[in-house]
Design a protein around this motif. Structure first.
Motif, PDB file in Angstrom:
ATOM      1  N   GLU A 108      -2.070  -5.277   2.359  1.00 32.15           N
ATOM      2  CA  GLU A 108      -1.981  -5.693   0.958  1.00 32.15           C
ATOM      3  C   GLU A 108      -2.822  -4.830   0.015  1.00 32.15           C
ATOM      4  O   GLU A 108      -2.380  -4.486  -1.072  1.00 32.15           O
ATOM      5  CB  GLU A 108      -2.429  -7.153   0.836  1.00 32.15           C
ATOM      6  CG  GLU A 108      -2.199  -7.722  -0.532  1.00 32.15           C
ATOM      7  CD  GLU A 108      -2.465  -9.209  -0.617  1.00 32.15           C
ATOM      8  OE1 GLU A 108      -2.238  -9.756  -1.693  1.00 32.15           O
ATOM      9  OE2 GLU A 108      -2.902  -9.811   0.373  1.00 32.15           O
ATOM     10  N   HIS A 155      -3.378  -2.491  -5.019  1.00 30.10           N
ATOM     11  CA  HIS A 155      -2.464  -3.127  -4.062  1.00 30.10           C
ATOM     12  C   HIS A 155      -1.438  -2.133  -3.522  1.00 30.10           C
ATOM     13  O   HIS A 155      -1.165  -1.109  -4.147  1.00 30.10           O
ATOM     14  CB  HIS A 155      -1.694  -4.272  -4.739  1.00 30.10           C
ATOM     15  CG  HIS A 155      -2.494  -5.509  -4.914  1.00 30.10           C
ATOM     16  ND1 HIS A 155      -2.993  -5.887  -6.117  1.00 30.10           N
ATOM     17  CD2 HIS A 155      -2.876  -6.460  -4.029  1.00 30.10           C
ATOM     18  CE1 HIS A 155      -3.654  -7.027  -5.986  1.00 30.10           C
ATOM     19  NE2 HIS A 155      -3.596  -7.390  -4.726  1.00 30.10           N
ATOM     20  N   SER A 156      -0.827  -2.506  -2.412  1.00 27.25           N
ATOM     21  CA  SER A 156       0.239  -1.693  -1.829  1.00 27.25           C
ATOM     22  C   SER A 156       1.571  -1.906  -2.550  1.00 27.25           C
ATOM     23  O   SER A 156       2.442  -1.053  -2.490  1.00 27.25           O
ATOM     24  CB  SER A 156       0.405  -2.038  -0.347  1.00 27.25           C
ATOM     25  OG  SER A 156       0.739  -3.404  -0.198  1.00 27.25           O
ATOM     26  N   TYR A 157       1.724  -3.017  -3.259  1.00 29.30           N
ATOM     27  CA  TYR A 157       3.023  -3.393  -3.803  1.00 29.30           C
ATOM     28  C   TYR A 157       3.124  -3.361  -5.332  1.00 29.30           C
ATOM     29  O   TYR A 157       4.175  -3.655  -5.886  1.00 29.30           O
ATOM     30  CB  TYR A 157       3.420  -4.785  -3.304  1.00 29.30           C
ATOM     31  CG  TYR A 157       2.359  -5.837  -3.533  1.00 29.30           C
ATOM     32  CD1 TYR A 157       2.267  -6.522  -4.736  1.00 29.30           C
ATOM     33  CD2 TYR A 157       1.437  -6.138  -2.529  1.00 29.30           C
ATOM     34  CE1 TYR A 157       1.296  -7.463  -4.940  1.00 29.30           C
ATOM     35  CE2 TYR A 157       0.464  -7.090  -2.723  1.00 29.30           C
ATOM     36  CZ  TYR A 157       0.401  -7.746  -3.932  1.00 29.30           C
ATOM     37  OH  TYR A 157      -0.581  -8.690  -4.129  1.00 29.30           O
ATOM     38  N   VAL A 158       2.032  -3.017  -6.020  1.00 27.78           N
ATOM     39  CA  VAL A 158       2.071  -2.930  -7.476  1.00 27.78           C
ATOM     40  C   VAL A 158       1.067  -1.861  -7.908  1.00 27.78           C
ATOM     41  O   VAL A 158       0.047  -1.672  -7.261  1.00 27.78           O
ATOM     42  CB  VAL A 158       1.775  -4.299  -8.138  1.00 27.78           C
ATOM     43  CG1 VAL A 158       0.364  -4.772  -7.858  1.00 27.78           C
ATOM     44  CG2 VAL A 158       2.041  -4.275  -9.621  1.00 27.78           C
TER      45      VAL A 158
END
Length: 137
Positions: free
Chosen positions: A100, A27-30
């Motif tokens: 995402e 993912h881009s966020y984790v």
């Protein structure tokens, strides 16, 4: 009681290609490699959510219907998550990096890439019979 202990329901698939390799995403966020998945929309069943998430995140174009594996729970801060785990086989994807999901790979379940999350390793070990199934994510 629900205000003090909210619960979110999500769905996650273990996706296999025709060679038994398992799909992992970044993912881009984790951080870390993990299984795809996400939350359910209103009036959506968990198996519908799994397919929708895969179409949106990795461009799923073909697979067997989702097979239900089990329910898991995870607590993040004050929120409880209930996760329905499914298995899809013979999957084909047309992945393009997006907001995402930055990367998607199919890999041998016996040789997961460095950085694969602990929860992902546990789910795959349970699926392959290397570890007994638990109900905690």
């Amino acid at each position: 009681k629900a205000l003090l202990n909210p619960c979110v329901f999500g769905a996650t698939p273990i996706v296999e290609d025709g060679q038994g390799r398992i799909l992992l995403i970044r993912h881009s966020y984790v951080g870390g490699w993990q299984l795809p998945g996400g939350g359910m929309s209103a009036n959506e069943t968990p198996d519908e959510a799994v397919v929708r998430e895969l179409e949106e995140e990795v461009g799923l174009s073909e697979s067997t219907p989702p097979e239900f594996i089990g329910l898991y729970t995870r607590r993040i801060l004050w929120v409880s998550n209930v996760i329905a785990l499914y298995r899809l086989r013979n999957a084909r994807i047309q992945f393009k990096p997006n907001f995402e999901v930055r990367e998607a790979i199919f890999c041998d379940p016996a040789a997961l890439p460095e950085g694969t999350t602990g929860a992902t390793r546990r789910r795959i070990a349970e699926l392959t019979g290397k570890m007994p199934r638990t109900s905690r994510w």
